[in-house]
Design a protein around this motif. Structure first.
Motif, PDB file in Angstrom:
ATOM      1  N   TRP A  20       0.830  -1.200   0.000  1.00 11.47           N
ATOM      2  CA  TRP A  20       0.000   0.000   0.000  1.00 11.47           C
ATOM      3  C   TRP A  20       0.873   1.262   0.000  1.00 11.47           C
ATOM      4  CZ3 TRP A  20      -4.983   0.455  -1.019  1.00 11.47           C
ATOM      5  CH2 TRP A  20      -5.787  -0.684  -0.881  1.00 11.47           C
ATOM      6  N   LEU A  21       1.939   1.233   0.772  1.00 13.56           N
ATOM      7  CA  LEU A  21       2.852   2.367   0.815  1.00 13.56           C
ATOM      8  C   LEU A  21       3.511   2.598  -0.540  1.00 13.56           C
ATOM      9  CD1 LEU A  21       4.250   4.569   2.473  1.00 13.56           C
ATOM     10  CD2 LEU A  21       5.987   2.881   3.093  1.00 13.56           C
ATOM     11  N   LEU A  22       3.964   1.484  -1.160  1.00 14.19           N
ATOM     12  CA  LEU A  22       4.564   1.610  -2.497  1.00 14.19           C
ATOM     13  C   LEU A  22       3.551   2.157  -3.498  1.00 14.19           C
ATOM     14  CD1 LEU A  22       6.951   1.124  -4.428  1.00 14.19           C
ATOM     15  CD2 LEU A  22       6.025  -1.170  -4.804  1.00 14.19           C
ATOM     16  N   GLY A  23       2.329   1.668  -3.421  1.00 11.13           N
ATOM     17  CA  GLY A  23       1.277   2.163  -4.327  1.00 11.13           C
ATOM     18  C   GLY A  23       1.003   3.640  -4.126  1.00 11.13           C
ATOM     19  N   ALA A  24       0.984   4.071  -2.857  1.00 13.18           N
ATOM     20  CA  ALA A  24       0.743   5.493  -2.570  1.00 13.18           C
ATOM     21  C   ALA A  24       1.881   6.353  -3.107  1.00 13.18           C
ATOM     22  CB  ALA A  24       0.569   5.693  -1.067  1.00 13.18           C
ATOM     23  N   ILE A  25       3.122   5.908  -2.898  1.00 16.69           N
ATOM     24  CA  ILE A  25       4.286   6.688  -3.370  1.00 16.69           C
ATOM     25  C   ILE A  25       4.266   6.808  -4.890  1.00 16.69           C
ATOM     26  CG2 ILE A  25       6.798   6.664  -3.589  1.00 16.69           C
ATOM     27  CD1 ILE A  25       6.864   5.444  -0.741  1.00 16.69           C
ATOM     28  N   VAL A  26       4.042   5.686  -5.569  1.00 21.67           N
ATOM     29  CA  VAL A  26       4.013   5.717  -7.041  1.00 21.67           C
ATOM     30  C   VAL A  26       2.844   6.572  -7.524  1.00 21.67           C
ATOM     31  CG1 VAL A  26       3.674   4.294  -9.098  1.00 21.67           C
ATOM     32  CG2 VAL A  26       5.256   3.546  -7.323  1.00 21.67           C
ATOM     33  N   SER A  27       1.679   6.423  -6.885  1.00 22.33           N
ATOM     34  CA  SER A  27       0.504   7.212  -7.294  1.00 22.33           C
ATOM     35  C   SER A  27       0.754   8.702  -7.086  1.00 22.33           C
ATOM     36  CB  SER A  27      -0.716   6.787  -6.484  1.00 22.33           C
ATOM     37  OG  SER A  27      -1.037   5.452  -6.750  1.00 22.33           O
ATOM     38  N   PHE A  28       1.319   9.049  -5.928  1.00 22.33           N
ATOM     39  CA  PHE A  28       1.591  10.466  -5.681  1.00 22.33           C
ATOM     40  C   PHE A  28       2.630  11.003  -6.656  1.00 22.33           C
ATOM     41  CE2 PHE A  28      -0.136   9.929  -1.271  1.00 22.33           C
ATOM     42  CZ  PHE A  28      -1.199  10.794  -1.457  1.00 22.33           C
ATOM     43  N   TYR A  29       3.645  10.202  -6.955  1.00 21.85           N
ATOM     44  CA  TYR A  29       4.669  10.665  -7.887  1.00 21.85           C
ATOM     45  C   TYR A  29       4.051  10.947  -9.253  1.00 21.85           C
ATOM     46  CZ  TYR A  29       8.389  10.758 -11.259  1.00 21.85           C
ATOM     47  OH  TYR A  29       9.197  11.127 -12.294  1.00 21.85           O
ATOM     48  N   PHE A  30       3.355   9.950  -9.802  1.00 23.97           N
ATOM     49  CA  PHE A  30       2.790  10.136 -11.129  1.00 23.97           C
ATOM     50  C   PHE A  30       1.654  11.151 -11.116  1.00 23.97           C
ATOM     51  CE2 PHE A  30       4.816   5.957 -11.920  1.00 23.97           C
ATOM     52  CZ  PHE A  30       5.623   6.360 -12.963  1.00 23.97           C
ATOM     53  N   GLY A  31       0.870  11.173 -10.034  1.00 19.57           N
ATOM     54  CA  GLY A  31      -0.210  12.153  -9.940  1.00 19.57           C
ATOM     55  C   GLY A  31       0.325  13.571  -9.867  1.00 19.57           C
ATOM     56  N   ALA A  32       1.370  13.765  -9.045  1.00 16.23           N
ATOM     57  CA  ALA A  32       1.962  15.099  -8.931  1.00 16.23           C
ATOM     58  C   ALA A  32       2.586  15.527 -10.250  1.00 16.23           C
ATOM     59  CB  ALA A  32       3.000  15.121  -7.819  1.00 16.23           C
ATOM     60  N   ARG A  33       3.250  14.591 -10.894  1.00 13.29           N
ATOM     61  CA  ARG A  33       3.868  14.901 -12.188  1.00 13.29           C
ATOM     62  C   ARG A  33       2.795  15.266 -13.206  1.00 13.29           C
ATOM     63  NH1 ARG A  33       8.525  16.189 -14.580  1.00 13.29           N
ATOM     64  NH2 ARG A  33       8.903  15.124 -16.536  1.00 13.29           N
ATOM     65  N   HIS A  34       1.714  14.507 -13.221  1.00 14.79           N
ATOM     66  CA  HIS A  34       0.614  14.785 -14.146  1.00 14.79           C
ATOM     67  C   HIS A  34      -0.006  16.155 -13.849  1.00 14.79           C
ATOM     68  CE1 HIS A  34      -2.822  14.095 -16.722  1.00 14.79           C
ATOM     69  NE2 HIS A  34      -3.609  14.396 -15.701  1.00 14.79           N
ATOM     70  N   GLN A  35      -0.193  16.457 -12.570  1.00 21.24           N
ATOM     71  CA  GLN A  35      -0.781  17.732 -12.195  1.00 21.24           C
ATOM     72  C   GLN A  35       0.140  18.896 -12.565  1.00 21.24           C
ATOM     73  OE1 GLN A  35      -1.747  18.146  -8.066  1.00 21.24           O
ATOM     74  NE2 GLN A  35      -2.763  20.111  -8.358  1.00 21.24           N
ATOM     75  N   THR A  36       1.423  18.739 -12.322  1.00 18.09           N
ATOM     76  CA  THR A  36       2.377  19.797 -12.654  1.00 18.09           C
ATOM     77  C   THR A  36       2.382  20.080 -14.148  1.00 18.09           C
ATOM     78  OG1 THR A  36       3.766  19.204 -10.776  1.00 18.09           O
ATOM     79  CG2 THR A  36       4.798  20.481 -12.535  1.00 18.09           C
ATOM     80  N   LYS A  37       2.457  19.016 -14.944  1.00 23.59           N
ATOM     81  CA  LYS A  37       2.470  19.203 -16.397  1.00 23.59           C
ATOM     82  C   LYS A  37       1.144  19.789 -16.875  1.00 23.59           C
ATOM     83  CE  LYS A  37       6.562  17.864 -17.269  1.00 23.59           C
ATOM     84  NZ  LYS A  37       7.540  18.812 -17.773  1.00 23.59           N
TER      85      LYS A  37
END
Length: 192
Positions: A109-126
């Motif tokens: 769950w922690l790994l999923g949250a980290i990956v989701s936040f990384y890609f989500g933040a990257r998507h939001q920034t772009k």
């Protein structure tokens, strides 16, 4: 002599040319129009050029962008590498997968949250950068429309026919070309 001089001063005197000023009311000064056209075209080219020039960024920003581009290809290539490893050495691959099966669920769950936040933040920034660029481009729309209208009005031979259908048809109908018609009648063999 004084009468002629006074008449010339009335028409051309006091650093003014009354005759020229009067004519320019009814007919546009082509030299002034050409100067305005140059300014409009230069402004349009400058604007188009500015849209394609990215702002200069520092070494740290470029390094962070390069590091941010690594996880997605790493995950994709790592997944393909797992398939290759399973085919090349199934026993080694099975041992590694047994190790992964022992990872506790909260860690997944922690790994999923980290990956989701990384890609989500990257998507939001772009996405925000894209919307900011679009908003900036939209603020320039009135200038672009004005420049296009100025260029459309300065095209030679363009006449507004209004709603007159006969004038529109006459404007798009080509004129007769007797030399071309004679050439076509001769089968196009002349001059070869």
């Amino acid at each position: 002599m004084g009468l002629i001089e006074r008449a010339f001063n009335v028409v051309f005197g006091n650093d003014r040319n009354v005759l020229r000023d009067t004519v320019e009311v009814f007919h546009e000064n082509t030299e002034a129009r050409a100067a305005r056209d140059v300014i409009v075209r230069r402004a349009a080219l400058d604007q188009f050029g500015a849209e394609f020039i990215a702002p200069q960024r520092g070494l740290f920003d470029r390094l962070m962008d390069a590091l941010n581009r690594l996880p997605r290809p790493g995950l994709a290539l790592g997944t393909l590498g797992m398939f290759v490893a399973a085919m090349v050495d199934p026993v080694w691959f099975a041992a590694r997968m047994q190790g992964i099966a022992l990872v506790p669920e909260p860690l997944w769950w922690l790994l999923g949250a980290i990956v989701s936040f990384y890609f989500g933040a990257r998507h939001q920034t772009k996405g925000q950068e894209y919307h900011a660029r679009m908003a900036e481009a939209m603020t320039r729309v009135p200038q672009v429309v004005g420049a296009i209208r100025a260029l459309e009005g300065s095209s030679p031979g363009a006449a507004d026919t209004g709603r007159d259908a006969a004038a529109q048809q006459q404007a798009i109908t080509p004129e007769a070309n007797t030399a071309l018609e004679d050439w076509r009648e001769s089968g196009g063999r002349e001059g070869r």
